[in-house]
Design an enzyme around this catalytic site. Sequence first.
Site, short mmCIF file in Angstrom:
data_model
loop_
_atom_site.label_atom_id
_atom_site.label_comp_id
_atom_site.label_asym_id
_atom_site.label_seq_id
_atom_site.Cartn_x
_atom_site.Cartn_y
_atom_site.Cartn_z
N CYS A 180 -0.19 -1.52 0.01
CA CYS A 180 0.41 -2.83 -0.23
C CYS A 180 1.51 -2.65 -1.27
CB CYS A 180 -0.64 -3.85 -0.67
SG CYS A 180 -0.79 -4.09 -2.43
N GLU A 181 2.64 -3.28 -0.97
CA GLU A 181 3.79 -3.05 -1.85
C GLU A 181 3.69 -3.83 -3.16
OE1 GLU A 181 6.96 -4.04 0.76
OE2 GLU A 181 7.02 -6.14 0.16
N HIS A 182 2.71 -4.70 -3.27
CA HIS A 182 2.56 -5.46 -4.51
C HIS A 182 1.77 -4.72 -5.56
CE1 HIS A 182 2.88 -8.82 -1.37
NE2 HIS A 182 4.06 -8.65 -1.92
N HIS A 183 0.81 -3.89 -5.12
CA HIS A 183 -0.05 -3.18 -6.08
C HIS A 183 -0.07 -1.67 -5.85
CE1 HIS A 183 -1.68 -7.31 -5.63
NE2 HIS A 183 -1.80 -7.24 -6.95
N GLN A 209 1.17 -6.56 5.25
CA GLN A 209 0.59 -6.55 6.60
C GLN A 209 1.42 -7.38 7.58
OE1 GLN A 209 -3.65 -7.27 6.71
NE2 GLN A 209 -3.57 -7.91 8.86
N HIS A 236 -7.79 -5.06 2.38
CA HIS A 236 -6.83 -4.74 1.32
C HIS A 236 -7.58 -4.39 0.04
CE1 HIS A 236 -3.08 -6.43 3.26
NE2 HIS A 236 -4.03 -6.76 4.11
N CYS A 240 -6.49 -4.13 -2.86
CA CYS A 240 -6.09 -4.95 -4.02
C CYS A 240 -6.88 -6.25 -4.07
CB CYS A 240 -4.58 -5.21 -4.03
SG CYS A 240 -3.99 -6.16 -2.63
ZN ZN Z 1 -1.73 -6.02 -2.99
#
Ligand code: ZN
Length: 183
Positions: free
Chosen positions: A73-76, A114, A142, A144
Amino acid sequence: MIDREKIEKAIRLFLEGIGEDPDREGLRETPQRVARMWEEFEKLRSFDMKLFEEFGTYNEMVLVKDIKFYSLCEHHLLPFFGSVHIAYIPDGVICGLSKLVRTVRSFSLRPQVQERLTEEIADFLERELKPKGVGIVVEAEHLCISMRGAMSPGHLTVTSALRGVFLKDMKTREEFLKLVKSP
Ligand code: ZN
């Protein structure tokens, strides 16, 4: 292009940032290992999309279920992983089934979300195969979400992308979703 030096510097700094000693035995090689891993991801992303036109008479749905994938995931930058189900109805052109697996890998081995992964697979297959329609369903856990915040291990996030007859024709869409759900 992968810049090994930048990755190595960043990982070392990151380890310091979380209060670790980057020179202790277990971590000493970690920056290089992470850089090598991203080089590997880059290699695994590229492939040749070989198409077959001699099977032009097959015009029913092609469905490949449960293509396992791993992404970040590109956020975490934590993994999300699960299954992709791919269906398309050819219009004179089909591809080897392994190419569908390679397509999934190509779009998953990078920082992703996703929803975009789902759309990118659909758009790519639509562009390459020019089929009558494409249907994609992605089911993923996920880390995260499982490891932090909501702490919900085992949850599944489901996304889908429909193109062509999968969007326009309710019967095709229903057949696809029924096949995806059946064990
Ligand atoms: Zn994430």
